[in-house]
Design a protein around this motif. Structure first.
Motif, PDB file in Angstrom:
ATOM      1  N   MET A   1     -54.296  25.490  36.781  1.00 50.56           N
ATOM      2  CA  MET A   1     -55.395  26.078  35.787  1.00 50.56           C
ATOM      3  C   MET A   1     -54.392  26.593  34.539  1.00 50.56           C
ATOM      4  N   LEU A   2     -55.183  27.027  33.453  1.00 47.41           N
ATOM      5  CA  LEU A   2     -54.799  27.337  32.299  1.00 47.41           C
ATOM      6  C   LEU A   2     -55.301  29.074  32.021  1.00 47.41           C
ATOM      7  N   ASN A   3     -54.499  29.830  31.635  1.00 49.46           N
ATOM      8  CA  ASN A   3     -54.606  31.243  31.260  1.00 49.46           C
ATOM      9  C   ASN A   3     -55.031  31.337  29.944  1.00 49.46           C
ATOM     10  N   ILE A   4     -56.325  31.313  29.540  1.00 49.09           N
ATOM     11  CA  ILE A   4     -57.020  31.363  28.397  1.00 49.09           C
ATOM     12  C   ILE A   4     -57.444  32.552  28.130  1.00 49.09           C
ATOM     13  N   PRO A   5     -57.202  33.585  27.306  1.00 50.56           N
ATOM     14  CA  PRO A   5     -58.106  34.569  26.865  1.00 50.56           C
ATOM     15  C   PRO A   5     -59.332  34.605  26.579  1.00 50.56           C
ATOM     16  N   ALA A   6     -60.389  35.752  26.797  1.00 48.10           N
ATOM     17  CA  ALA A   6     -61.731  35.716  26.359  1.00 48.10           C
ATOM     18  C   ALA A   6     -61.742  35.869  24.783  1.00 48.10           C
ATOM     19  N   GLN A   7     -62.780  35.472  24.278  1.00 46.68           N
ATOM     20  CA  GLN A   7     -62.942  35.697  22.686  1.00 46.68           C
ATOM     21  C   GLN A   7     -63.293  37.162  22.591  1.00 46.68           C
ATOM     22  N   GLU A   8     -62.614  37.724  21.727  1.00 47.93           N
ATOM     23  CA  GLU A   8     -62.831  39.064  21.247  1.00 47.93           C
ATOM     24  C   GLU A   8     -64.143  39.397  20.509  1.00 47.93           C
ATOM     25  N   GLY A   9     -64.773  40.338  20.857  1.00 53.47           N
ATOM     26  CA  GLY A   9     -66.232  40.661  20.419  1.00 53.47           C
ATOM     27  C   GLY A   9     -66.608  40.506  18.832  1.00 53.47           C
ATOM     28  N   ASN A  10     -65.473  40.608  17.896  1.00 54.85           N
ATOM     29  CA  ASN A  10     -65.804  40.147  16.443  1.00 54.85           C
ATOM     30  C   ASN A  10     -65.071  39.223  16.109  1.00 54.85           C
ATOM     31  N   GLU A  11     -64.365  38.603  16.959  1.00 53.48           N
ATOM     32  CA  GLU A  11     -63.608  37.229  16.737  1.00 53.48           C
ATOM     33  C   GLU A  11     -64.445  36.070  16.113  1.00 53.48           C
ATOM     34  N   ASP A  12     -64.014  35.582  15.038  1.00 53.10           N
ATOM     35  CA  ASP A  12     -64.636  34.195  14.649  1.00 53.10           C
ATOM     36  C   ASP A  12     -64.489  33.214  15.351  1.00 53.10           C
ATOM     37  N   ALA A  13     -65.430  32.266  15.524  1.00 55.12           N
ATOM     38  CA  ALA A  13     -65.236  30.993  16.306  1.00 55.12           C
ATOM     39  C   ALA A  13     -64.066  30.367  16.260  1.00 55.12           C
ATOM     40  N   ASN A  14     -63.788  29.794  14.950  1.00 57.38           N
ATOM     41  CA  ASN A  14     -62.855  29.065  14.520  1.00 57.38           C
ATOM     42  C   ASN A  14     -61.459  29.648  14.680  1.00 57.38           C
ATOM     43  N   CYS A  15     -61.614  31.016  14.246  1.00 58.34           N
ATOM     44  CA  CYS A  15     -60.313  31.809  14.541  1.00 58.34           C
ATOM     45  C   CYS A  15     -59.873  31.733  15.940  1.00 58.34           C
TER      46      CYS A  15
ATOM     47  N   GLN B   1     -72.791  14.970  31.908  1.00 57.99           N
ATOM     48  CA  GLN B   1     -72.308  13.719  32.088  1.00 57.99           C
ATOM     49  C   GLN B   1     -71.214  13.387  31.106  1.00 57.99           C
ATOM     50  N   THR B   2     -70.986  14.167  30.049  1.00 56.24           N
ATOM     51  CA  THR B   2     -70.155  13.649  28.934  1.00 56.24           C
ATOM     52  C   THR B   2     -68.762  14.238  28.982  1.00 56.24           C
ATOM     53  N   GLU B   3     -68.650  15.378  30.032  1.00 63.05           N
ATOM     54  CA  GLU B   3     -67.029  15.953  30.019  1.00 63.05           C
ATOM     55  C   GLU B   3     -66.698  16.041  31.516  1.00 63.05           C
TER      56      GLU B   3
ATOM     57  N   ARG C   1     -55.851  19.070  27.004  1.00 64.47           N
ATOM     58  CA  ARG C   1     -55.208  19.874  27.922  1.00 64.47           C
ATOM     59  C   ARG C   1     -56.250  20.759  28.845  1.00 64.47           C
ATOM     60  N   ILE C   2     -57.287  21.364  28.383  1.00 63.59           N
ATOM     61  CA  ILE C   2     -58.402  21.824  29.009  1.00 63.59           C
ATOM     62  C   ILE C   2     -59.130  21.163  29.574  1.00 63.59           C
ATOM     63  N   LEU C   3     -59.683  19.824  29.280  1.00 61.67           N
ATOM     64  CA  LEU C   3     -60.447  19.147  30.035  1.00 61.67           C
ATOM     65  C   LEU C   3     -60.013  18.888  31.664  1.00 61.67           C
ATOM     66  N   GLU C   4     -58.877  18.667  31.751  1.00 55.29           N
ATOM     67  CA  GLU C   4     -58.391  18.557  33.151  1.00 55.29           C
ATOM     68  C   GLU C   4     -58.796  19.660  33.996  1.00 55.29           C
ATOM     69  N   PRO C   5     -58.141  20.789  33.807  1.00 60.49           N
ATOM     70  CA  PRO C   5     -58.661  22.071  34.830  1.00 60.49           C
ATOM     71  C   PRO C   5     -60.140  22.136  34.669  1.00 60.49           C
ATOM     72  N   TYR C   6     -60.840  21.931  33.500  1.00 59.64           N
ATOM     73  CA  TYR C   6     -62.427  22.172  33.519  1.00 59.64           C
ATOM     74  C   TYR C   6     -62.931  21.372  34.420  1.00 59.64           C
ATOM     75  N   ARG C   7     -62.692  20.134  34.428  1.00 60.56           N
ATOM     76  CA  ARG C   7     -63.070  18.941  35.504  1.00 60.56           C
ATOM     77  C   ARG C   7     -62.863  19.152  36.790  1.00 60.56           C
TER      78      ARG C   7
END
Length: 212
Positions: A75-89, A210-212, A24-30
């Protein structure tokens, strides 16, 4: 990340959701990446033209990229990561958010809207089925490795996407602010905003990708 007692069904479902979100993210990213790479190519080619023609070409090139900021349905509206937010969360939050967000369609009316609501759904369903069947055929230990790799990939992809969105937004705002200036100062402004975009770390990190 995954405990020994994690069920096989949970692993399959997790891998499936990670794959779907990444796609889902790859299309707008590309779309953003290719637009900026074209801007880079256009900028280099424009050096062969005289000053007036180069001014026109640069304006057209920047405008094409800046227009992406207004094409919200691409596009996709994706929030930024919060300062203390774990990557997996953070990744889990993005997955849940996009699963709740329907694919946006370009503004249209009448029969066009009806057609757009149905086009692509059978093909998408076939892809989903093939993915799910592929995951079910894998061993549990392979699914664990794939899920862990996908968490990392999705995290990196999201950060790159947000970085390019920021560049496009800044370019759009600078281009918009330059429109009322006379040719001579605006020519310098166009060159400056293009250079700032192409030299930004967010673009430098992916311009040879080249990969994405």
């Amino acid at each position: 990340m995954f405990r020994a007692e994690t069920s096989r069904d949970t692993l399959i479902t997790t891998a499936y959701r990670l794959h779907r979100t990444r796609w889902r993210i790859l299309e707008p990213y590309r779309r953003l990446k290719n637009a900026l790479k074209k801007l880079q190519e256009d900028y280099l080619k424009s050096k062969e033209a005289n000053a007036l023609m180069r001014y026109v070409k640069l304006g057209q090139s920047v405008r094409e990229v800046a227009m992406l900021e207004k094409q919200y349905w691409k596009m996709l509206n994706i929030p930024a990561q919060e300062g203390n937010e774990d990557a997996n969360c953070y990744v889990v939050k993005i997955i849940e958010l996009l699963e709740e967000t329907p694919t946006q369609l370009p503004p249209t009316r009448g029969i066009g809207a009806l057609l757009q609501s149905t086009i692509g759904k059978p093909a998408e369903s076939n892809v989903d089925t093939a993915l799910y069947d592929s995951l079910k055929a894998r061993k549990s230990e392979d699914l664990v490795k794939e899920c862990e790799a996908l968490y990392a990939q999705l995290y990196r992809l999201t950060k790159k996407y947000l970085g390019l969105r920021r560049l496009i937004k800044e370019l759009h705002d600078k281009y918009d602010a330059s429109r009322m200036f006379p040719i001579v100062p605006r020519y310098a402004m166009l060159k400056k905003m293009i250079k700032a975009t192409l030299r930004a770390p967010e673009f430098a990190d992916i311009c040879h990708e080249q990969t994405e």
